[in-house]
Design an enzyme around this catalytic site. Structure first.
Site, PDB file in Angstrom:
ATOM      1  N   LYS A  20      21.016  -8.971  45.524  1.00  0.00           N
ATOM      2  CA  LYS A  20      21.701 -10.454  45.049  1.00  0.00           C
ATOM      3  C   LYS A  20      21.163 -10.669  43.631  1.00  0.00           C
ATOM      4  CE  LYS A  20      20.508 -14.373  48.702  1.00  0.00           C
ATOM      5  NZ  LYS A  20      20.225 -14.954  49.116  1.00  0.00           N
ATOM      6  N   LYS A  71       5.110  -6.277  47.913  1.00  0.00           N
ATOM      7  CA  LYS A  71       6.401  -6.480  47.201  1.00  0.00           C
ATOM      8  C   LYS A  71       5.082  -6.455  45.175  1.00  0.00           C
ATOM      9  CE  LYS A  71      10.709  -7.310  48.666  1.00  0.00           C
ATOM     10  NZ  LYS A  71      11.895  -8.060  48.496  1.00  0.00           N
ATOM     11  N   GLY A  85      19.373 -12.283  54.191  1.00  0.00           N
ATOM     12  CA  GLY A  85      20.354 -10.514  54.544  1.00  0.00           C
ATOM     13  C   GLY A  85      20.538  -9.391  55.648  1.00  0.00           C
ATOM     14  N   ARG A  86      19.955 -10.502  57.097  1.00  0.00           N
ATOM     15  CA  ARG A  86      19.623  -9.284  58.310  1.00  0.00           C
ATOM     16  C   ARG A  86      20.869 -10.078  59.133  1.00  0.00           C
ATOM     17  NH1 ARG A  86      15.224 -12.402  57.375  1.00  0.00           N
ATOM     18  NH2 ARG A  86      14.393 -13.683  58.982  1.00  0.00           N
ATOM     19  N   GLU A 138      14.174  -0.793  45.298  1.00  0.00           N
ATOM     20  CA  GLU A 138      14.487   0.512  45.623  1.00  0.00           C
ATOM     21  C   GLU A 138      16.131   0.616  45.121  1.00  0.00           C
ATOM     22  OE1 GLU A 138      11.563  -1.367  48.335  1.00  0.00           O
ATOM     23  OE2 GLU A 138      13.100  -2.158  46.819  1.00  0.00           O
ATOM     24  N   GLU A 162      11.778  -9.682  61.081  1.00  0.00           N
ATOM     25  CA  GLU A 162      12.033 -10.157  59.858  1.00  0.00           C
ATOM     26  C   GLU A 162      11.944 -11.598  60.769  1.00  0.00           C
ATOM     27  OE1 GLU A 162      12.830  -8.627  56.280  1.00  0.00           O
ATOM     28  OE2 GLU A 162      14.021  -9.342  56.415  1.00  0.00           O
ATOM     29  N   HIS A 201      13.536  12.406  76.748  1.00  0.00           N
ATOM     30  CA  HIS A 201      12.453  13.610  76.162  1.00  0.00           C
ATOM     31  C   HIS A 201      11.640  13.365  75.557  1.00  0.00           C
ATOM     32  CE1 HIS A 201      14.961  16.383  79.431  1.00  0.00           C
ATOM     33  NE2 HIS A 201      16.076  15.423  78.560  1.00  0.00           N
TER      34      HIS A 201
END
Length: 593
Positions: free
Chosen positions: A251, A557, A312-313, A257, A398, A429
């Protein structure tokens, strides 16, 4: 100030304080002299009703007392004694079937939970969400992710127009890339599309592309998220710069990142024969910061919008899903939206007692707050859905990992559970030992497509058998007598069987549900993701929290920027001896390289 956007731009306004365009909360009208006026395309903020805290709802104390009465009840016995339980405790909608008959509850529990839903005004809350009220109260904005897949405006005409305009651009780009009309710097057709983002700009699209692998077209889809350079290096090592298209989703176009990976991709392109002028053919952006994108080499016509009224999610349905639309083809992406829209309609219209997201939310509160099962496991029995637990981790934790209610008062009860999981049968397993015999009780969702896209039907039958067996095993467990009998059957002596029996005992009564579908398709995947979105919203209403902000990610951050400066040799007044020692170790390691 950069050149003003055209009248056909996606409702953007230059903001001097942030030095970027702000998208989609505004309608811009341009005058002949070049001036403009801006007005909101969203309805004004509504006076939100005060949230009632879970422990203030009248039915909550009776539910706690009821949970104590059920502490020694047997799910298996309730299922055996109530002939219609399996049928009555199963709901269906939008191609999904939700069987919660193996939950530790009875009909009285359901009645109390329904009263709780009414007291929390879940009917009114979902109405406010869907009509665009400002349900994100801490940021004073609506949450319009359902509008991204809607086929009508529902009273949000201007915002819906912006959504339709973006869909049309996505469809055009998808078609152009797939038919070769849009190509790379050598005029060769694209073979690979790499989406660069993180969090909600990565988890949803990555899940969709992998889950719908059988529907993938001729372009290969790739995703890069981690700032660890190994991530992008691994992705690019087998790709050809001449035939690779990148989509950068950020955005602000400043996400550390994403920007680091975008710059690495840019250098890779330049090192692979592209010129600066060629970059615009290989890069698209989903952003509001047109100036930063232009400085990167992405022209405004290659940028698609992100809106502040979509978190975002919740954004896979938007231009953030462009990589999916290209890889799957527009028809399949459109069917994904249609499946989510069908779940939206069910959520909007179904009575609370028959409403899948509402019932799932009530079960989340029942298990976490009443039965103290504060860990929730999602087990998709389809390898294509292996990313589902990661996606749901962000959606759940979140959104609802909050410690205060919407008024800022500290909660006196648990909110979101810890969510984790793995694709079956891998978890069997790995961690199923804890699920069956551990001291922590975890609630479980099994997710089961009933058919396979492969030709190996007999092998898939074994997978289904494992899923159903695990669900039943969690319910029935194994008693001490059964354990001893099993050991005797294996040839152990009476003494050995007595000694070892306790190690085989499994208490059972582990609450679990099964979500099944005829097949994993764009439509059923869309419905599944929308189901969990709405479940998350309803749980938040029951807890009295805001599921649409994420203030908890900010401090890390800020401190990260300070530590980065320290690693480069700078000073920090906010550090501590432990961090300083680790910084010194890193610096020493760099000198030894």
């Amino acid at each position: 100030m950069p050149e003003t956007p055209s009248p056909l731009c996606w409702s953007a306004l230059w903001t001097e304080t942030t030095k970027r365009y702000t998208a989609a909360a505004l309608r811009v009208a341009w005058a002949e002299d070049g001036t403009y006026t801006a007005s909101s395309i969203l309805p004004p903020a509504q006076n939100m009703p005060a949230a009632m805290r879970l422990n203030e709802l009248p039915s909550y104390p009776p539910l706690l007392e009821h949970s104590r009465r059920l502490a020694n009840a047997s799910i298996a016995a309730m299922l055996a004694e109530d002939e219609s339980r399996a049928q009555d405790f199963t709901l269906s909608a939008a191609g999904l079937r939700f069987d919660f008959s193996k939950q530790l509850l009875d009909r009285d529990t359901l009645a109390l939970l329904q009263r709780l839903a009414q007291e929390a005004d879940l009917a009114g809350a979902k109405g406010r969400l869907l009509k665009g009220d400002h349900v994100n109260v801490t940021e004073d904005r609506p949450a319009l992710h359902t509008l991204l897949r809607a086929d009508q405006a529902n009273g949000l005409d201007d915002a819906f127009s912006a959504v339709l305009a973006t869909r049309e651009r996505m469809q055009t780009i998808s078609s152009e890339v797939n038919n070769g009309a849009r190509s790379g710097f050598t005029d060769a057709a694209f073979t690979d599309v790499v989406s660069i983002g993180i969090g909600g700009s990565d988890l949803g699209p990555r899940l969709v592309s992998e889950a719908l692998g059988p529907y993938q077209g001729k372009l290969r889809s790739h995703y890069v998220a981690n700032v660890d350079p190994a991530d992008i290096c691994h992705c690019l090592q087998s790709l050809d710069p001449a035939t690779t298209l990148f989509i950068i989703c950020s955005k602000s176009f400043t996400t550390e990142e994403t920007l680091a990976n975008g710059l690495a991709a840019r250098e890779w392109m330049l090192g692979g024969g592209a010129t600066e002028a060629d970059l615009s053919r290989h890069f698209l952006a989903v952003t509001t910061n047109l100036e930063a994108a232009a400085n990167f080499g992405i022209a405004a016509e290659n940028c698609l919008p992100m809106w502040d009224w979509v978190g975002g999610r919740y954004s896979v349905w938007s231009a953030v899903g462009l990589g999916c639309a290209i890889g799957l083809g527009w028809d399949n992406f459109s069917n994904l939206l249609a499946g989510a829209r069908a779940m939206d309609q069910h959520f909007s219209e179904a009575d609370l007692a028959q409403n899948l997201p509402v019932v799932m939310a009530l079960l989340e509160v029942w298990n976490g707050n009443c039965l103290q099962a504060n860990s929730h496991v999602v087990l998709p029995y389809d390898q294509s859905l292996r990313q589902l637990p990661d996606y749901l981790q962000q959606l759940t934790m979140e959104s609802n990992g909050k410690r205060v209610d919407i008024s800022g008062s500290t909660l006196g009860y648990a909110s979101a559970p810890v969510l984790w999981g793995s694709a079956g049968t891998l978890g069997q397993h790995s961690f199923h030992q804890l699920l069956h015999q551990g001291t922590r009780v975890c609630s479980v969702d099994f997710v089961l497509p009933l058919t396979t896209h492969t030709a190996l039907d007999e092998q898939h039958r074994k997978l289904v058998a494992h899923c159903l067996a695990q669900s039943r095993t969690m319910m029935v467990g194994r008693s001490a007598e059964e354990s001893k009998a099993s050991l005797l059957q294996r040839g152990k002596s009476e003494t050995e069987a007595e000694r070892l029996a306790a190690h085989l005992v499994m208490p059972g009564n582990r609450p679990n549900s099964v979500i099944s579908m005829d097949k994993l398709s764009p439509e059923t995947l869309g419905a599944l993701l929308a189901l969990y979105e709405h479940r998350t919203f309803c749980s938040a209403q029951l807890w009295g929290i805001n599921p649409f902000d994420q203030w908890g990610v900010e401090l890390g951050k800020e401190i990260g920027a300070d530590v980065l400066q320290q690693l480069g040799g700078g000073e920090s007044a906010k550090s501590d001896p432990a961090t300083e020692a680790l910084v010194a170790e890193w610096q020493a390691a760099q000198r030894r390289k």
